[in-house]
Scaffold this motif. Structure first.
Motif, PDB file in Angstrom:
ATOM      1  N   GLU A   1      14.365  17.317  -8.486  1.00 30.25           N
ATOM      2  CA  GLU A   1      15.401  17.287  -9.527  1.00 30.25           C
ATOM      3  C   GLU A   1      14.812  17.452 -10.922  1.00 30.25           C
ATOM      4  OE1 GLU A   1      15.245  15.254  -7.012  1.00 30.25           O
ATOM      5  OE2 GLU A   1      17.206  15.078  -6.051  1.00 30.25           O
TER       6      GLU A   1
ATOM      7  N   GLU B   1       3.168   5.346  -4.281  1.00 36.11           N
ATOM      8  CA  GLU B   1       2.196   4.621  -3.450  1.00 36.11           C
ATOM      9  C   GLU B   1       1.711   5.456  -2.264  1.00 36.11           C
ATOM     10  OE1 GLU B   1       5.381   3.018  -3.876  1.00 36.11           O
ATOM     11  OE2 GLU B   1       4.637   2.281  -5.778  1.00 36.11           O
ATOM     12  N   THR B   2       2.440   6.489  -1.898  1.00 38.37           N
ATOM     13  CA  THR B   2       2.056   7.240  -0.702  1.00 38.37           C
ATOM     14  C   THR B   2       1.337   8.544  -1.040  1.00 38.37           C
ATOM     15  OG1 THR B   2       4.174   8.382  -0.658  1.00 38.37           O
ATOM     16  CG2 THR B   2       4.030   6.375   0.621  1.00 38.37           C
TER      17      THR B   2
ATOM     18  N   ARG C   1       4.883   2.348   6.080  1.00 33.02           N
ATOM     19  CA  ARG C   1       5.623   2.814   7.253  1.00 33.02           C
ATOM     20  C   ARG C   1       4.768   2.829   8.512  1.00 33.02           C
ATOM     21  NH1 ARG C   1       7.116   7.781   5.547  1.00 33.02           N
ATOM     22  NH2 ARG C   1       9.264   7.375   5.030  1.00 33.02           N
TER      23      ARG C   1
ATOM     24  N   GLU D   1      10.029  18.225  -0.394  1.00 36.25           N
ATOM     25  CA  GLU D   1      10.018  16.840  -0.830  1.00 36.25           C
ATOM     26  C   GLU D   1       9.948  15.958   0.401  1.00 36.25           C
ATOM     27  OE1 GLU D   1      13.709  15.363  -2.285  1.00 36.25           O
ATOM     28  OE2 GLU D   1      12.794  13.602  -3.190  1.00 36.25           O
TER      29      GLU D   1
ATOM     30  N   GLU E   1      14.898   5.011   8.636  1.00 37.22           N
ATOM     31  CA  GLU E   1      14.318   5.618   7.435  1.00 37.22           C
ATOM     32  C   GLU E   1      15.142   5.259   6.205  1.00 37.22           C
ATOM     33  OE1 GLU E   1      11.588   7.100   6.710  1.00 37.22           O
ATOM     34  OE2 GLU E   1      10.744   7.255   8.705  1.00 37.22           O
TER      35      GLU E   1
ATOM     36  N   GLU F   1      18.979   9.464  -8.457  1.00 37.79           N
ATOM     37  CA  GLU F   1      18.715   8.526  -7.356  1.00 37.79           C
ATOM     38  C   GLU F   1      19.883   7.547  -7.295  1.00 37.79           C
ATOM     39  OE1 GLU F   1      15.699   8.014  -5.216  1.00 37.79           O
ATOM     40  OE2 GLU F   1      17.260   6.763  -4.348  1.00 37.79           O
TER      41      GLU F   1
ATOM     42  N   LYS G   1      10.104  14.609  -9.017  1.00 38.70           N
ATOM     43  CA  LYS G   1      10.908  14.960  -7.850  1.00 38.70           C
ATOM     44  C   LYS G   1      11.472  16.365  -8.090  1.00 38.70           C
ATOM     45  CE  LYS G   1      10.651  11.241  -5.422  1.00 38.70           C
ATOM     46  NZ  LYS G   1      10.139  11.268  -4.084  1.00 38.70           N
TER      47      LYS G   1
ATOM     48  N   GLU H   1      -1.750   9.646   1.113  1.00 40.12           N
ATOM     49  CA  GLU H   1      -1.447  10.111   2.468  1.00 40.12           C
ATOM     50  C   GLU H   1      -0.695  11.439   2.434  1.00 40.12           C
ATOM     51  OE1 GLU H   1       0.621   6.642   4.132  1.00 40.12           O
ATOM     52  OE2 GLU H   1      -0.907   5.627   2.944  1.00 40.12           O
TER      53      GLU H   1
ATOM     54  N   ASP I   1      11.013  13.010   2.281  1.00 36.37           N
ATOM     55  CA  ASP I   1      12.130  12.096   2.181  1.00 36.37           C
ATOM     56  C   ASP I   1      12.473  11.666   3.602  1.00 36.37           C
ATOM     57  OD1 ASP I   1      14.002  10.672   0.904  1.00 36.37           O
ATOM     58  OD2 ASP I   1      15.411  12.307   0.603  1.00 36.37           O
ATOM     59  N   TYR I   2      12.811  10.419   3.777  1.00 37.66           N
ATOM     60  CA  TYR I   2      13.064   9.885   5.114  1.00 37.66           C
ATOM     61  C   TYR I   2      11.891  10.183   6.050  1.00 37.66           C
ATOM     62  CZ  TYR I   2      17.796   9.069   3.600  1.00 37.66           C
ATOM     63  OH  TYR I   2      18.885   8.604   2.921  1.00 37.66           O
ATOM     64  N   GLY I   3      10.698  10.203   5.496  1.00 37.34           N
ATOM     65  CA  GLY I   3       9.511  10.390   6.319  1.00 37.34           C
ATOM     66  C   GLY I   3       9.257  11.820   6.760  1.00 37.34           C
TER      67      GLY I   3
ATOM     68  N   ARG J   1      16.255   6.743  14.177  1.00 34.06           N
ATOM     69  CA  ARG J   1      15.139   6.876  13.242  1.00 34.06           C
ATOM     70  C   ARG J   1      15.674   7.164  11.846  1.00 34.06           C
ATOM     71  NH1 ARG J   1       9.609   8.852  12.888  1.00 34.06           N
ATOM     72  NH2 ARG J   1       9.218   8.621  10.683  1.00 34.06           N
TER      73      ARG J   1
ATOM     74  N   ALA K   1      21.041  11.951  -3.281  1.00 32.99           N
ATOM     75  CA  ALA K   1      22.017  10.940  -2.873  1.00 32.99           C
ATOM     76  C   ALA K   1      21.415  10.091  -1.761  1.00 32.99           C
ATOM     77  CB  ALA K   1      23.305  11.593  -2.411  1.00 32.99           C
ATOM     78  N   LYS K   2      20.204   9.657  -2.015  1.00 32.34           N
ATOM     79  CA  LYS K   2      19.465   8.964  -0.977  1.00 32.34           C
ATOM     80  C   LYS K   2      20.090   7.630  -0.605  1.00 32.34           C
ATOM     81  CE  LYS K   2      15.868  11.421  -2.769  1.00 32.34           C
ATOM     82  NZ  LYS K   2      15.253  11.530  -4.042  1.00 32.34           N
TER      83      LYS K   2
ATOM     84  N   GLU L   1       6.448  11.233  -1.392  1.00 34.59           N
ATOM     85  CA  GLU L   1       7.573  10.339  -1.141  1.00 34.59           C
ATOM     86  C   GLU L   1       7.704   9.265  -2.224  1.00 34.59           C
ATOM     87  OE1 GLU L   1       7.268   8.673   2.716  1.00 34.59           O
ATOM     88  OE2 GLU L   1       9.442   8.551   2.882  1.00 34.59           O
ATOM     89  N   SER L   2       6.600   8.635  -2.549  1.00 32.11           N
ATOM     90  CA  SER L   2       6.630   7.621  -3.600  1.00 32.11           C
ATOM     91  C   SER L   2       5.241   7.559  -4.213  1.00 32.11           C
ATOM     92  CB  SER L   2       7.017   6.259  -3.015  1.00 32.11           C
ATOM     93  OG  SER L   2       5.920   5.699  -2.331  1.00 32.11           O
TER      94      SER L   2
ATOM     95  N   GLU M   1       7.976   2.817   2.172  1.00 30.65           N
ATOM     96  CA  GLU M   1       7.325   4.083   2.548  1.00 30.65           C
ATOM     97  C   GLU M   1       5.824   3.950   2.733  1.00 30.65           C
ATOM     98  OE1 GLU M   1       9.205   3.874  -0.185  1.00 30.65           O
ATOM     99  OE2 GLU M   1      10.876   5.294  -0.057  1.00 30.65           O
ATOM    100  N   SER M   2       5.182   3.211   1.817  1.00 27.34           N
ATOM    101  CA  SER M   2       3.719   3.197   1.862  1.00 27.34           C
ATOM    102  C   SER M   2       3.184   2.388   3.040  1.00 27.34           C
ATOM    103  CB  SER M   2       3.154   2.671   0.547  1.00 27.34           C
ATOM    104  OG  SER M   2       3.632   1.382   0.310  1.00 27.34           O
TER     105      SER M   2
END
Lengths: 266, 640
Positions: free
Chosen positions: B81, B268-269, A157, B36, A145, B148, B79, B272, B38-40, A141, A2-3, B265-266, A154-155
């Motif tokens: 899920e 693209e990341t 950040r 996971e 986020e 999502e 993910k 990292e 999420d939110y960094g 924060r 539920a982001k 996270e995604s 995200e990529s």
């Protein structure tokens, strides 16, 4: 899971009224009696040829310019002569045509800095990063986020904004405007100079923000396709005059608008 | 129909949900099952959290009427899920089918229709939109479930339900159906079909390969005979579990060993995120290893003199040391000493930058990897191993222990037999061979003695190592009567940082071998910038005389290692990349040779006719379904 619900907020009643705005620079009249009324959540586009006064309207709303006549009312209060930072604190947030970010800071810090109007820091606790300050920082924060998640940042950040491409910077600029938790959002050419893909992404983000927050969004944009796609109401300016206002379909068929954009047959 | 005639020696009725329950009872809240980002932040889920989600979601599925033997498709980014949905479906006695997220709606429809799926689990708005577009053509489809929330606020179609809603449904269902979930797990048998894994469709429509719990679990057991997976290990899940090898190494492996799965996270990341986790095991497709290498090679010229110097010296050492390990280089002690020094001067930092510093073993598979690349990574201290498998049999052969020869795919795993047909096709039998194709006769590829025809052309060495050269139908001949493998040349071309993809062609009535090159836009772009060559798009950059010269040099490097008849004589830099959206590549990024060869037939003719340039007008299909036309002049170039 539920982001991005973290940044959900309750829709408030917002009204913005521009009454008969006049703006002059020496002998040039930038705005000649422009009026516009917004009192419900909607996406409104302001369009017009170069120099029509689109950005001037934004600058009058958020206090960069002082109109020589007319007034700006926000939620019933006259804010025409207010300084820019106080108008910002009211919840009127904007992006800029030529992106305004701290190029030496990374994306995250830029967004955190934008939240300063919600931070009421105490120097001592802040310096120690302890107690309520720490809690507040974590809370903010979390919000930031949420925006990073919403705009898919995200990529980048932790990347310094100065090293990012133009399209990315535009996106971060939108994020900065959102971090303020605006009651009304002004976007100045959010899609200028972007590739087709980036435009599509940006349009999607604008719609996402609108659907999530239900706030009025005023959009200055040149790309007609995008404007016709996402705007619910369009206001057309030409040489400081308001030429027309209405639904996209009405504007498309408006003779005056066509003339202003395409010129007249000799 | 069960065509594997040899049962493998695993615990009689082990299934993935049973293993999950065992882990839950063993670890409970004391151990993290997955993380996971999420939110960094890396958000952990313990085995108890995970089990609860799966239990309630499974009950929710049952409440929707999902019963034993039903199928559902999972179409979403990798993910937690994804894993929960898979195990929930299996626990309910059903079969999940993974679908790649970049599939177009028609492809998704094919999978749903072919597998008779009743539920589609779509990750986000993008995937839900695909589902909504095709739902009316699928009478069996009852529900589309998404996890999502972003962008889903204003959707009201009654066929939609969120993951949360299904969890609520499950909780309600539980009130009247106590112990239903546990009983359902108990009913599971090892020979139940655990997943359908669709063949990549290099040769036509994908076929639904049915794999049982027994086959999946025994496959991973085979790997465990040589690798020490434990519950302390970390694995980063970023490939799609729709790919059977990743499915095995991540989900099955985690259930079997209790290791932690980490979800980036995604997309693209990923790089990292891998660095942050420092995984102990990784599975990369060859293209990812190639990307990694290209990235290293492209970034080195930007570094300081000392770094460039160390890189030059110690990459040479790495190759020699890797050679000396397999007895192809004299003075082994000398190279091993230099390698040891190199570890401190260069390899250690490089591995850290790549996120490989804690790696115990890495795997690659799915397609051939350039031996040079393999040697480089082995030389800098990555325990990189090749695996050979197919959708029908996820693990046929692999490198074990120190038995890593760069050009082989390792020896056949225990319980499997392998031999070559007269034509050189690899045949396999027994072990964890699949249970058949869904709704299809498998006789055509499994003969009377139970040999499965893999369609791969290769050889078997005396020590039992398999060398896979190419697909049978891809082996080509030239006018000189020589048989050659285009793929063999392509992987060597792709080793260059400037070449992203290549198609090598030859004809029986032509002496020359020709090649169509996709230059690597990013790396060649950077190269152009440092050489002050202005460019705009891929089609512009690829036709710059300097870039053509650059490609020519790279091809010459490959040619130097080849016999005279096997050399590439002509090439073009294509104006675009081969693209899975245009069906030129499979979803796992393998070249669909026949399709591409026909697609570029005119270009091929022009190349054989010794013309100097070729004008192409190609229709392009954008990801959103729009079509466009592009006209480009492509120069045809010769190589010495």
């Amino acid at each position: 899971m539920a982001k991005s619900l973290k940044i959900r907020k309750v829709a408030e009643d917002v009204s913005l009224e521009l009454n008969d705005l006049w703006l002059k620079f020496a002998n040039i009249t930038a705005l000649s009696g422009v009026s516009l009324e917004i009192n419900k959540p909607e996406i409104i586009a302001i369009i017009g040829p170069n120099g029509a006064g689109k950005t001037s309207i934004f600058n009058c709303i958020n206090g960069f310019y002082r109109p020589i006549r007319g007034s700006v009312h926000f939620n019933g209060r006259d804010i025409t002569r207010w300084p820019a930072h106080k108008i910002g604190a009211l919840g009127i947030s904007r992006t800029f045509q030529n992106i305004q970010l701290y190029t030496g800071l990374n994306t995250l810090d830029n967004l955190m800095a934008a939240r300063h109007c919600h931070l009421k820091p105490s120097v001592l606790w802040g310096a120690l990063y302890f107690g309520p300050e720490r809690r507040k920082e974590i809370e903010h924060r979390g919000f930031v986020e949420g925006i990073i998640d919403l705009l898919e940042l995200e990529s980048v950040r932790k990347k310094v904004v100065g090293t990012l491409s133009y399209g990315w910077r535009k996106r971060v600029d939108l994020g900065r405007a959102l971090a303020v938790e605006p009651k009304i959002l002004l976007l100045d050419e959010p899609m200028a100079g972007m590739s087709a893909n980036e435009k599509e992404d940006m349009a999607r983000f604008i719609i996402d923000v609108y659907e999530l927050w239900k706030i009025p969004i005023i959009l200055v944009e040149h790309d007609m396709e995008v404007v016709m796609d996402i705007a619910e109401r369009i206001c057309v300016l030409d040489f400081g005059f308001k030429l027309a206002e209405g639904l996209p379909d009405e504007i498309k068929g408006d003779q005056k608008v066509i003339k202003a954009y395409l010129g007249e047959e000799q | 129909m069960n065509i594997s005639n040899q049962k493998v020696d695993i615990m009689p009725e082990e299934t993935l949900p049973k293993l999950l329950k065992r882990n839950y009872e063993k670890y409970g809240d004391n151990q993290v099952a997955m993380r996971e980002k999420d939110y960094g932040i890396w958000q952990p889920f313990t085995w108890k959290d995970s089990y609860e989600k799966i239990r309630v979601f499974s009950l929710g599925l049952m409440a929707l009427g999902f019963k034993r033997g039903d199928k559902l498709c999972i179409l979403g980014d990798t993910k937690p899920e994804w894993v929960w949905a898979e195990l929930a479906a299996q626990a309910a006695g059903g079969t999940p089918i993974g679908v790649f997220t970049d599939c177009r709606p028609e492809e998704v429809k094919f999978y749903l229709e072919n597998s008779d799926s009743v539920i589609l689990i779509a990750g986000d708005q993008e995937q839900v939109d695909k589902g909504l577009r095709i739902k009316d053509e699928l009478p069996l489809l009852k529900k589309i479930i998404y996890w999502e929330m972003k962008g889903m606020w204003n959707y009201s179609d009654p066929i939609l339900a969120s993951f949360e809603e299904i969890l609520d449904l499950g909780k309600k269902f539980e009130e009247t159906h106590k112990d239903f979930f546990e009983k359902s797990i108990e009913k599971g048998k090892a020979d139940d079909i655990a997943i359908f894994s669709y063949t990549s469709g290099t040769t036509g429509n994908p076929k639904g390969v049915m794999l049982s719990h027994r086959q999946l679990i025994s496959g991973i057991r085979r790997i465990r005979e040589t690798e020490q997976f434990s519950d302390k290990d970390n694995y980063v899940c970023f490939l799609s579990p729709a790919w059977v090898t990743d499915q095995g190494l991540s989900i099955t492996n985690s259930m079997l060993t209790g290791m932690t799965l980490n979800f980036p996270e995604s997309p693209e990341t990923v790089r990292e995120d891998i660095r942050e986790i420092g995984p102990s095991f990784l599975f990369f497709a060859p293209s990812l290893w190639e990307n990694l290498m290209s990235m290293v090679q492209a970034k080195i010229p930007d570094s300081i003199f000392l770094d460039r110097f160390l890189f030059r010296v110690f990459s040479a050492v790495a190759y020699r040391a890797a050679d000396s390990d397999i007895g192809r280089q004299k003075n082994r002690w000398l190279w091993k000493t230099l390698q040891f020094i190199g570890h401190f001067l260069m390899y250690r930092d490089l591995l850290d930058k790549l996120g490989l510093s804690k790696i115990k073993a890495c795997y690659t598979g799915g397609a051939a990897l350039s031996p040079d690349l393999l040697k480089f990574f082995m030389g800098i201290g990555v325990n990189l191993k090749q695996m050979y498998g197919s959708s029908e049999c996820p693990i046929i052969a692999m490198h074990r222990g120190g038995d890593c020869y760069p050009e082989t795919s390792g020896a056949v795993v225990k319980g499997m037999e392998v031999r070559l047909s007269k034509k050189g096709e690899i045949l396999i039998r027994g072990g964890n061979l699949f249970s058949g194709y869904y709704k299809m006769e498998s006789k055509a590829i499994v003969d009377e003695q139970g040999w499965f025809h893999t369609g791969d052309f290769g050889t078997i060495r005396d020590d039992g190592h398999i060398i896979v050269m190419d697909r049978m139908e891809d082996v080509r001949q030239t006018a000189g009567g020589h048989s050659f493998s285009p793929q063999y040349l392509e992987i060597r071309l792709r080793f260059s940082p400037y070449i992203r993809n290549a198609l090598v062609m030859g004809e029986e009535d032509q002496t020359d071998i020709i090649s169509v090159i996709n230059v690597d836009f990013e790396n060649v772009g950077r190269w152009a910038e440092t050489h002050r060559i202005p460019y705009t798009t891929m089609s512009d950059l690829s036709q710059k005389p300097e870039v053509i010269e650059l490609t020519r040099g790279e091809i010459q490097k490959v040619n130097m290692l080849l016999d005279e008849w096997n050399k590439i004589r002509k090439f073009v830099n294509l104006h675009k990349d081969f693209d899975p959206d245009e069906a030129e590549l499979t979803r796992s990024r393998k070249l669909r040779r026949k399709f591409v060869e026909t697609g570029y037939n005119e270009l091929r003719k022009a190349m054989f006719e010794n013309r100097e340039a070729f004008t192409t007008e190609s229709e392009i299909l954008y990801q959103d379904g729009r079509q466009g036309k592009i006209t480009t002049d492509i120069k045809i170039n010769a190589v010495e």
